[in-house]
Write an enzyme that holds these catalytic residues in place. Structure first.
Site, mmCIF file in Angstrom:
data_model
loop_
_atom_site.group_PDB
_atom_site.id
_atom_site.type_symbol
_atom_site.label_atom_id
_atom_site.label_comp_id
_atom_site.label_asym_id
_atom_site.label_seq_id
_atom_site.Cartn_x
_atom_site.Cartn_y
_atom_site.Cartn_z
ATOM 1 N N SER A 78 -0.151 -20.751 -33.484
ATOM 2 C CA SER A 78 0.960 -20.038 -34.118
ATOM 3 C C SER A 78 1.955 -19.553 -33.057
ATOM 4 C CB SER A 78 0.413 -18.894 -34.965
ATOM 5 O OG SER A 78 1.384 -18.397 -35.846
ATOM 6 N N ASP A 198 0.242 -22.919 -40.480
ATOM 7 C CA ASP A 198 -0.043 -22.029 -39.355
ATOM 8 C C ASP A 198 -1.454 -22.210 -38.786
ATOM 9 O OD1 ASP A 198 -0.272 -19.846 -37.684
ATOM 10 O OD2 ASP A 198 0.587 -18.433 -39.095
#
Length: 305
Positions: A78, A198
């Site tokens: 991320s 993500d």
């Protein structure tokens, strides 16, 4: 009045059903290649998800640079993949810091995160990644992983299978986009036949992925935090708090598998906030200070192996 509320709820549900979820499609996909055991990886730096607190990772790297700690591999999830990309591309931590200090949410989003979330919930219409993609291309020189000055591994989450995925070869920008595609805010990324979101959903601190490359020492930076407890007034509050706790507990578990665990004090900062440059400077310093406190242990680990 109750009739009107019911009608509104039904209308919202119908709108949601009638709208198709959008995707960011990648035509030239990145790949995962096997570890080359001829390479000597002394230190692997693992950078966690962090949201708006990503500049804390730059503070950590700045402290490691100050003490000449080598970074032979970066593994990011991320926001950690974002910082990892900029540093691996330039190998200039001051440039990375200044980039984050002078970047705000409008760089990635046309609207607020809250607006994007509501749009997703009501209309299946998350924020497009085109603006984010242009920002990445305009701030790095490398096109492919192989062009970076430091080897980089980027993690993602396959939302269909639930598996963790990694990329370390081929086009680097699509990999970082997929790793940073926060569900509910950004649209998912389609790479080949995979739908990715993500990387921090499945692996907020990707230590296990770093272990696949056989580094002698793994330094993990956990910039997640449960934040201050909130008062629970609504079902949304309850769901959000439950997610935060699960995410933080998984992050702690993954971090515990590293040789060195750096956990900056970031509890008072909300990962969704659009911080001012002054607050970002505080967060950078928190990462720097947390690393300085452990620098003796880091040197022992790195240079005794």
């Amino acid at each position: 009045m109750n009739y009107i509320k019911r009608l509104l709820v039904i209308t919202i549900c119908l709108l949601n059903v009638s709208c198709t979820l959008s995707y960011h499609n990648v035509s030239n996909p990145p790949q995962a290649v096997d570890y080359d055991d001829s390479k000597d990886i002394r230190v692997a730096l693992v950078l966690s998800g962090a949201g708006s607190k990503a500049i804390a990772h730059a503070g950590v790297i700045s402290a490691l640079e100050k003490h000449n700690i080598p970074i032979d591999l970066i593994v990011g999830s991320s926001a950690g993949s974002l910082v990892g990309l900029f540093y691996a591309d330039s190998k200039d931590i001051n440039k990375v810091k200044n980039l984050f200090l002078n970047t705000n949410r409008s760089t990635f989003l046309d609207h607020s995160a809250a607006y994007a979330l509501v749009s997703t919930l009501l209309f299946n219409s998350a924020a497009k990644l085109d603006k984010f993609e242009k920002f990445l291309h305009s701030n790095i020189k490398a096109e492919n992983f192989e062009d970076l000055q430091i080897p980089l591994v980027v993690t993602g989450t396959n939302i269909i299978s639930g598996h963790r995925v990694i990329f370390n070869s081929g086009p680097v920008v699509p990999a970082v986009l997929s790793s940073s595609s926060i569900p509910g805010i950004f649209e998912p990324v389609r790479i080949s036949d995979n739908t990715l979101i993500d990387g921090a959903v499945a692996s907020p601190v990707p230590v296990m992925q770093a272990k696949k490359f056989n580094p002698k020492t793994i330094i993990a930076v956990n910039a997640t935090s449960p934040s201050d407890a909130i008062d629970i007034y609504t079902a949304t509050d309850l769901l959000y708090r439950s997610y935060v706790i699960s995410y933080f507990e998984l992050a702690k578990l993954e971090t515990s598998m590293a040789d060195i665990q750096i956990v900056p004090d970031l509890d008072k900062y909300n990962w969704l906030e659009d911080f001012t440059p002054e607050v970002k400077e505080e967060i950078f310093q928190a990462g720097f200070d947390a690393t300085e406190k452990l620098i003796h242990d880091i040197k022992l680990k790195v240079y005794r192996r």
